[in-house]
Design an enzyme around this catalytic site. Structure first.
Site, short mmCIF file in Angstrom:
data_model
loop_
_atom_site.label_atom_id
_atom_site.label_comp_id
_atom_site.label_asym_id
_atom_site.label_seq_id
_atom_site.Cartn_x
_atom_site.Cartn_y
_atom_site.Cartn_z
N GLU A 245 13.24 -13.32 -53.81
CA GLU A 245 12.98 -14.66 -53.25
C GLU A 245 12.87 -14.54 -51.75
O GLU A 245 13.66 -13.85 -51.11
CB GLU A 245 14.11 -15.66 -53.56
CG GLU A 245 14.17 -16.15 -54.98
CD GLU A 245 15.29 -17.17 -55.20
OE1 GLU A 245 15.64 -17.91 -54.24
OE2 GLU A 245 15.82 -17.22 -56.32
N GLU B 20 22.01 -14.36 -57.74
CA GLU B 20 22.85 -14.80 -56.63
C GLU B 20 24.30 -15.08 -57.00
O GLU B 20 24.79 -16.21 -56.92
CB GLU B 20 22.24 -16.03 -55.95
CG GLU B 20 20.87 -15.77 -55.36
CD GLU B 20 20.38 -16.87 -54.43
OE1 GLU B 20 19.46 -16.61 -53.66
OE2 GLU B 20 20.95 -18.00 -54.46
#
Length: 468
Positions: free
Chosen positions: A375, A160
């Protein structure tokens, strides 16, 4: 009709070093910026989190028992290099060898991330990835790990990049807690993408046998009124900040004219300029076709309205529904359609956004090779009763997202696995311990694990590949 997933699909569970391990100063681990930042700003710390540092054999045994055949793990950079470079900490190296051996013993494939929000403090306080020296330190750290851990077959450079720039320099909920500095957001994105590209190129040049990719958080952005050109523009600009800038760097090796025009507009309105160098683009270009996979973290979508006022962002960290606010000068304002559900933390539940994002990758970046959903999950204030949690809302959330994932595969996208966030309950960066995601409930006082209803559901899913 019941939808299904392929036979060779990875049904994974995700973790991250700082959110799970605890043992923040044990066995020579160096400090990270989060240590002091949490003490100074929040009502919790990452000690002992889920005590994964000591409990990993228990968690991996549970994974095996419940059909979880892949696990996302991150290496804590400061366990290997306590100051980010220089002296290696042998106890940190030994821990990860033992952890990976246990994964293989339990037939749970480790997908290993090099950096998951936890730059060593010595480097973080010196500018983190805004400082170009950090690119060199990261590449050297990556080179060490690639050589030291040949037992790892799947590597991810970063987790991320988008939310790191966003959290550190826009929302300001991550250390160093700077707000509304869009130039720093883009520079952080860019320098981290250069670091990624150089690590990928090094991995391939050395001829290692595994696979390497990157994990991006890709929240889908929609115009509130698709008929209003100003709302459409707001969604496009918001998408550039969070998705397109990083995706272009990953798969085009440069920023498209549309992307650069958007960035220039945002910086013209908000101030600041970027340092983009020829050698950066040479590195991006050299790596753009070398990514073996893209990891997509997807939790929510956002709807954007036109907005011409001043920037103001309020982060909902305590699960007080409706308390968040997000508007950026020259970009737009988030406003959620009333008919779409959201969590107590104002995260909009919209599975279609995952489908749209996967198909966007397939269309806009055809050199993507394959995708893992690295995720996805539901943060909830779980109620612990009868030594379990009856988390039907979590099952429903995951089921809806797996169904659109199945649709994307049918429609030609190459998606090879899904990792629920999270394997067991972990500590949440800006929400603490109240917001739980795990298949396994963790009593943070005793560190006992208890399977939730979702764990039993996930086991059946992994055994049958049927989404029921």
């Amino acid at each position: 009709m019941t939808k299904s997933l392929p036979k060779d699909f990875i049904f994974g569970g995700a973790t991250a070093a700082y959110q799970a391990e605890g043992a923040t100063h044990t066995d020579g681990k160096g400090p990270v910026a989060w240590d002091k930042y949490l003490e100074d700003n929040y009502w919790y710390t990452a000690e002992p989190a889920s005590d994964f540092y000591h409990k990993y054999p228990v968690d991996l045994k549970l994974a095996e028992e419940y059909g979880v055949n892949g696990i996302r793990i991150s290496i804590a950079w400061s366990r290997i290099f306590p100051t980010g470079y220089g002296e290696v900490n042998p106890k940190g190296v030994e821990f990860y060898h033992n952890l990976f051996a246990e994964c293989h013993k339990r037939h749970v494939e480790p997908f290993v991330t090099l950096h998951h929000f936890d730059t060593p403090e010595a480097l973080h306080s010196n500018g983190d990835f805004l400082n170009r020296e950090n690119i060199e330190h990261f590449v050297n750290y990556a080179a060490f790990c690639f050589e030291e851990f040949p037992e790892v077959r799947y590597w991810t450079t970063f987790n991320e990049i988008g939310p790191i720039g966003d959290g550190q320099y826009l929302v300001g909920k991550f250390p160093p807690g700077i707000q509304y500095d869009l130039a720093k957001v883009f520079q952080s994105h860019h320098n981290m993408m250069v670091s990624h590209a150089r690590a990928v190129k090094l991995y391939k040049d050395k001829g290692y046998k595994g696979e390497i990719g990157v994990v991006h958080a890709l929240p889908t952005k929609y115009p509130y009124d698709p008929e209003n050109p100003a709302d459409v523009r707001a969604a496009e600009l918001e998408d550039i900040i969070h998705n397109k800038f990083i995706l272009d760097a990953t798969y085009l090796g440069h920023y498209s004219d549309v992307t650069l025009a958007g960035v220039n507009h945002i910086l013209k309105v908000n101030g600041g300029q970027l340092d983009l160098r020829d050698e950066d683009f040479a590195a991006l270009e050299a790596a753009k076709d070398l990514n073996d996979f893209l990891g997509i973290n997807y939790y929510m979508s956002d709807w954007m309205r036109d907005f011409d006022g001043e920037t103001e962002i309020i982060h909902n960290g305590k699960g007080e529904k409706g308390s968040s606010k997000y508007q950026i000068k020259g970009v737009g304002r988030r406003e959620s359609p009333t008919h779409i559900p959201k969590t107590d933390w104002d995260w909009i539940i919209y599975p279609q956004g995952l489908y749209d994002q996967i198909m966007r990758i397939k269309k806009d970046y055809p050199n993507y090779k394959k995708i893992y959903i690295t995720e996805n999950g539901l943060g909830y204030k779980d109620e612990f009763v009868d030594n379990t949690v009856y988390d039907d809302a979590r099952i429903d959330y995951v089921k809806q997202h797996l169904e659109v994932l199945s649709d994307a595969i049918v429609d030609g996208a190459n998606v090879k696995g899904y990792f629920i966030w999270s394997l067991m309950d972990v500590f949440s960066w800006s929400n603490g311990y109240e917001k739980r995601y795990g298949l396994f409930y963790v009593d943070f006082e005793t560190q006992e694990r208890y399977p939730k209803k979702s764990a039993h559901w996930y086991k059946k899913l992994a055994e049958t590949q049927m989404i029921e």
